[in-house]
Design an enzyme around this catalytic site. Structure first.
Site, PDB file in Angstrom:
ATOM      1  N   ASP A  47      -6.999  -1.405  -4.850  1.00  0.00           N
ATOM      2  CA  ASP A  47      -7.962  -0.819  -3.742  1.00  0.00           C
ATOM      3  C   ASP A  47      -8.923  -0.074  -4.608  1.00  0.00           C
ATOM      4  O   ASP A  47      -9.999  -0.356  -4.068  1.00  0.00           O
ATOM      5  CB  ASP A  47      -7.443  -0.516  -2.333  1.00  0.00           C
ATOM      6  CG  ASP A  47      -6.427  -1.411  -1.703  1.00  0.00           C
ATOM      7  OD1 ASP A  47      -6.848  -2.707  -1.796  1.00  0.00           O
ATOM      8  OD2 ASP A  47      -5.865  -0.996  -0.949  1.00  0.00           O
ATOM      9  N   ASP A  53       0.755  -1.169   0.033  1.00  0.00           N
ATOM     10  CA  ASP A  53      -0.044  -0.101   0.042  1.00  0.00           C
ATOM     11  C   ASP A  53       0.940   1.085   0.024  1.00  0.00           C
ATOM     12  O   ASP A  53       1.918   1.118   0.407  1.00  0.00           O
ATOM     13  CB  ASP A  53      -0.915   0.216   1.367  1.00  0.00           C
ATOM     14  CG  ASP A  53      -2.211  -1.039   0.904  1.00  0.00           C
ATOM     15  OD1 ASP A  53      -2.322  -1.323  -0.036  1.00  0.00           O
ATOM     16  OD2 ASP A  53      -2.732  -1.268   2.162  1.00  0.00           O
TER      17      ASP A  53
END
Length: 169
Positions: free
Chosen positions: A134, A119
Site C-alpha cells: 500500500d 495489513d
C-alpha cells in the site's frame, strides 16, 4: 541493449524486488504477528496490528477480491505498457511505475492466494491499517502526479518559446 529498453527492464526488476520484500514482510507478519495480534513499537503512535483486509483501500468493496484483483491487474498492464510506449519518462515517472507495479502485484498475490490482503502497519493518528505494498502504491501515485504536474509546467513553458520562434522565423 539501449537505454530505451534497459530502463523499463530495470523498472520491472525493481518492481519484482518490491514484490519480494512485500511478500517476505507479510510472511513474517503471518508467522510472528498473527499469533499475538498486535505489537506496540512506539506507544500511542505506531504498532503492528494483524488484519485480514477483504476489501480495497479504506475497507471499500468488502469481499470483492476478484473484482479488485482484476482492476488492479488491468492497471498493472497499463503501467507496463506505459513503461515501453510513453515517451516523456523522467526519474519521477520511472519510480512511480516501479512502486505502483510492485505494490499492485504484491496485493494481487495476497488476494488470489489468500482471499484477503495482509495489513499490519498502524499509525495511531490514522484510523486505517495498511502494508508495504500500500505504501508503494500511494508513493507511486504521488510521484506520478508530480511527474504530470512538472511535465505540464515544462510544456507550458515551451509553448510560448515555440510561438516566439514561429514569429521570428
Amino acid at each position: 541493449m539501449t537505454k530505451k529498453t534497459c530502463t523499463p527492464l530495470l523498472v520491472l526488476v525493481l518492481a519484482v524486488c518490491s514484490v519480494i520484500v512485500d511478500q517476505l514482510l507479510k510472511l513474517a507478519v503471518i508467522q510472528f504477528l498473527m499469533p499475538v495480534g498486535s505489537h506496540t513499537l512506539i506507544p500511542n503512535f505506531l504498532s503492528l496490528d494483524y488484519l485480514e483486509n477483504r476489501g480495497a483501500a479504506f475497507g471499500i468493496f468488502q469481499n470483492r477480491q476478484w473484482m479488485i484483483a482484476v482492476i488492479t491487474g488491468i492497471i498493472c498492464i497499463f503501467v507496463v505498457a506505459a513503461l515501453f510506449r510513453y515517451k516523456h519518462h523522467d526519474v519521477l515517472s520511472w519510480a512511480a511505475c516501479t512502486l505502483i507495479l510492485g505494490g499492485g502485484v504484491g496485493n494481487i498475490i495476497d488476494r488470489v492466494l489468500r482471499g484477503y490482503v495482509v495489513d499490519f502497519i498502524h499509525f495511531h493518528f490514522f484510523p486505517y491499517i495498511f502494508n508495504f505494498a500500500d505504501i508503494c502504491v500511494v508513493i507511486g501515485v504521488a510521484l506520478l502526479i508530480l511527474h504530470i504536474f512538472f511535465n505540464e509546467q515544462e510544456e507550458s513553458k515551451q509553448k510560448p518559446a515555440e510561438k516566439a520562434e514561429e514569429k521570428d522565423g
